[in-house]
Scaffold this motif. Structure first.
Motif, mmCIF file in Angstrom:
data_model
loop_
_atom_site.group_PDB
_atom_site.id
_atom_site.type_symbol
_atom_site.label_atom_id
_atom_site.label_comp_id
_atom_site.label_asym_id
_atom_site.label_seq_id
_atom_site.Cartn_x
_atom_site.Cartn_y
_atom_site.Cartn_z
ATOM 1 N N LYS A 113 -4.041 10.435 6.281
ATOM 2 C CA LYS A 113 -3.651 11.842 6.408
ATOM 3 C C LYS A 113 -2.676 12.029 7.563
ATOM 4 O O LYS A 113 -2.861 11.486 8.648
ATOM 5 N N GLY A 114 -1.603 12.777 7.281
ATOM 6 C CA GLY A 114 -0.627 13.083 8.320
ATOM 7 C C GLY A 114 0.534 12.122 8.391
ATOM 8 O O GLY A 114 1.490 12.367 9.136
ATOM 9 N N THR A 115 0.483 11.021 7.616
ATOM 10 C CA THR A 115 1.594 10.066 7.612
ATOM 11 C C THR A 115 2.563 10.398 6.487
ATOM 12 O O THR A 115 2.164 10.972 5.465
ATOM 13 N N PRO A 116 3.847 10.056 6.632
ATOM 14 C CA PRO A 116 4.810 10.311 5.551
ATOM 15 C C PRO A 116 4.391 9.651 4.233
ATOM 16 O O PRO A 116 4.600 10.214 3.153
ATOM 17 N N ALA A 117 3.795 8.476 4.313
ATOM 18 C CA ALA A 117 3.405 7.758 3.094
ATOM 19 C C ALA A 117 2.355 8.521 2.288
ATOM 20 O O ALA A 117 2.291 8.399 1.062
ATOM 21 N N ALA A 118 1.543 9.321 2.981
ATOM 22 C CA ALA A 118 0.482 10.067 2.290
ATOM 23 C C ALA A 118 1.062 11.105 1.343
ATOM 24 O O ALA A 118 0.381 11.548 0.403
ATOM 25 N N LYS A 119 2.321 11.480 1.566
ATOM 26 C CA LYS A 119 2.971 12.485 0.717
ATOM 27 C C LYS A 119 3.820 11.850 -0.380
ATOM 28 O O LYS A 119 4.402 12.559 -1.207
ATOM 29 N N MET A 120 3.916 10.529 -0.373
ATOM 30 C CA MET A 120 4.753 9.850 -1.354
ATOM 31 C C MET A 120 4.111 9.861 -2.736
ATOM 32 O O MET A 120 2.884 9.838 -2.868
ATOM 33 N N GLU A 121 4.985 9.869 -3.728
ATOM 34 C CA GLU A 121 4.510 9.788 -5.103
ATOM 35 C C GLU A 121 4.636 8.337 -5.584
ATOM 36 O O GLU A 121 4.839 7.436 -4.782
ATOM 37 N N ASP A 122 4.498 8.128 -6.867
ATOM 38 C CA ASP A 122 4.588 6.781 -7.444
ATOM 39 C C ASP A 122 3.527 5.861 -6.836
ATOM 40 O O ASP A 122 3.805 4.757 -6.362
ATOM 41 N N ILE A 123 2.290 6.353 -6.855
ATOM 42 C CA ILE A 123 1.173 5.595 -6.300
ATOM 43 C C ILE A 123 0.850 4.413 -7.208
ATOM 44 O O ILE A 123 0.794 4.538 -8.426
ATOM 45 N N VAL A 124 0.630 3.249 -6.618
ATOM 46 C CA VAL A 124 0.273 2.051 -7.378
ATOM 47 C C VAL A 124 -1.184 2.173 -7.824
ATOM 48 O O VAL A 124 -2.061 2.426 -6.984
ATOM 49 N N PRO A 125 -1.472 2.018 -9.118
ATOM 50 C CA PRO A 125 -2.858 2.128 -9.598
ATOM 51 C C PRO A 125 -3.785 1.149 -8.883
ATOM 52 O O PRO A 125 -3.387 0.041 -8.518
ATOM 53 N N GLU A 126 -5.037 1.563 -8.714
ATOM 54 C CA GLU A 126 -5.995 0.760 -7.960
ATOM 55 C C GLU A 126 -6.208 -0.615 -8.578
ATOM 56 O O GLU A 126 -6.301 -1.613 -7.855
ATOM 57 N N ASP A 127 -6.271 -0.683 -9.911
ATOM 58 C CA ASP A 127 -6.510 -1.984 -10.546
ATOM 59 C C ASP A 127 -5.319 -2.925 -10.341
ATOM 60 O O ASP A 127 -5.486 -4.139 -10.190
ATOM 61 N N VAL A 128 -4.112 -2.365 -10.305
ATOM 62 C CA VAL A 128 -2.914 -3.183 -10.061
ATOM 63 C C VAL A 128 -2.924 -3.691 -8.623
ATOM 64 O O VAL A 128 -2.628 -4.875 -8.362
ATOM 65 N N LYS A 129 -3.279 -2.826 -7.682
ATOM 66 C CA LYS A 129 -3.353 -3.242 -6.280
ATOM 67 C C LYS A 129 -4.340 -4.392 -6.107
ATOM 68 O O LYS A 129 -4.043 -5.386 -5.435
ATOM 69 N N LYS A 130 -5.497 -4.257 -6.713
ATOM 70 C CA LYS A 130 -6.529 -5.284 -6.549
ATOM 71 C C LYS A 130 -6.116 -6.603 -7.189
ATOM 72 O O LYS A 130 -6.392 -7.683 -6.646
ATOM 73 N N GLU A 131 -5.435 -6.540 -8.347
ATOM 74 C CA GLU A 131 -4.985 -7.761 -9.004
ATOM 75 C C GLU A 131 -3.921 -8.463 -8.165
ATOM 76 O O GLU A 131 -3.946 -9.695 -8.002
ATOM 77 N N ARG A 132 -2.999 -7.706 -7.585
ATOM 78 C CA ARG A 132 -1.986 -8.291 -6.712
ATOM 79 C C ARG A 132 -2.617 -8.862 -5.448
ATOM 80 O O ARG A 132 -2.234 -9.942 -4.981
ATOM 81 N N PHE A 133 -3.577 -8.142 -4.925
ATOM 82 C CA PHE A 133 -4.271 -8.581 -3.716
ATOM 83 C C PHE A 133 -4.939 -9.937 -3.946
ATOM 84 O O PHE A 133 -4.867 -10.836 -3.099
ATOM 85 N N ALA A 134 -5.562 -10.108 -5.100
ATOM 86 C CA ALA A 134 -6.229 -11.369 -5.427
ATOM 87 C C ALA A 134 -5.218 -12.510 -5.517
ATOM 88 O O ALA A 134 -5.473 -13.628 -5.034
ATOM 89 N N ARG A 135 -4.052 -12.241 -6.115
ATOM 90 C CA ARG A 135 -3.020 -13.284 -6.217
ATOM 91 C C ARG A 135 -2.503 -13.679 -4.839
ATOM 92 O O ARG A 135 -2.258 -14.862 -4.569
ATOM 93 N N LEU A 136 -2.318 -12.687 -3.990
ATOM 94 C CA LEU A 136 -1.839 -12.969 -2.642
ATOM 95 C C LEU A 136 -2.854 -13.820 -1.876
ATOM 96 O O LEU A 136 -2.486 -14.799 -1.214
#
Length: 213
Positions: A113-136
């Protein structure tokens, strides 16, 4: 005295050849640099307002390693920053493959809250984030394990910092580069600098025995 100064972290904009030279020249400074890169995509770095490019970051790494060939390098990376595409993420993986960090501190993006990123759109879906995180994690764990295997047979200078967790009559210590070393020994060694011959390794730590004096 026999002691080490450990430089904890730096924003790449503050990491300079002058800093690297000072680290290289002083025998008291640990040859370990924590230099957060956060993402390997220039588009993502720009949205993060990081103030550098991936190539600029790599130039810093190359310069640091030219002055300190045995430098232990660790970093932070964020997966799933708003607007991150698969192509952006692949660039992050490419940067990790090129640098070959000893270890990474990895984070899934979450809005603050209060950061510029918190107002950004085009949010990466949670399942996509987790799948990328696992690959990393898979990639970095492989690299860390390979680097640690390279320590086997070497004798390292370590600072004994306490009893090893969950292992009776074993001690934990840190190398000059901050790598965790576990070895059998008595607690009167805590606080001392000793030589340990590395006999085995895992993704996250090294193990060995006290070197003969």
């Amino acid at each position: 005295g026999d002691f080490r100064i450990r430089f904890m972290t730096s924003h790449p904009k503050d990491a300079s050849e002058e800093l690297f030279a000072a680290m290289a020249e002083s025998p008291k400074v640990a040859k370990h640099l924590h230099l957060p890169f956060q993402a390997g995509s220039d588009a993502v770095l720009k949205r993060m307002n990081r103030g550098y490019t991936a190539e600029g970051y790599l130039t810093l790494v190359r310069k640091a390693r030219s002055l300190m060939p045995n430098l232990v390098l660790t970093s932070d990376v964020i997966v799933g920053f708003p607007g991150e595409t698969e192509e952006d993420f692949q660039k992050t993986l490419d940067l990790i493959r090129e640098v070959r960090y000893d270890a990474l501190f990895t984070f899934l993006y979450s809005p603050r809250k209060g950061t510029p990123a918190a107002k950004m759109e085009d949010i990466v879906p949670e399942d996509v984030k987790k799948e990328r995180f696992a690959r990393l994690l898979d990639l970095q764990n492989q690299i860390s394990a390979e680097i640690h295997q390279g320590y086997i047979g070497r004798t390292v200078h370590v600072l004994v910092d306490g009893a090893a967790e969950g292992k009776e009559d074993f001690l934990s210590a840190r190398t000059d580069g901050g790598r965790l070393v576990v070895f059998p020994g008595s607690e009167d060694l805590i606080g001392q600098l000793v030589e340990v011959c590395i006999t085995d390794s895992t993704t996250w730590s090294l193990s060995g025995r006290l070197a003969a004096k």
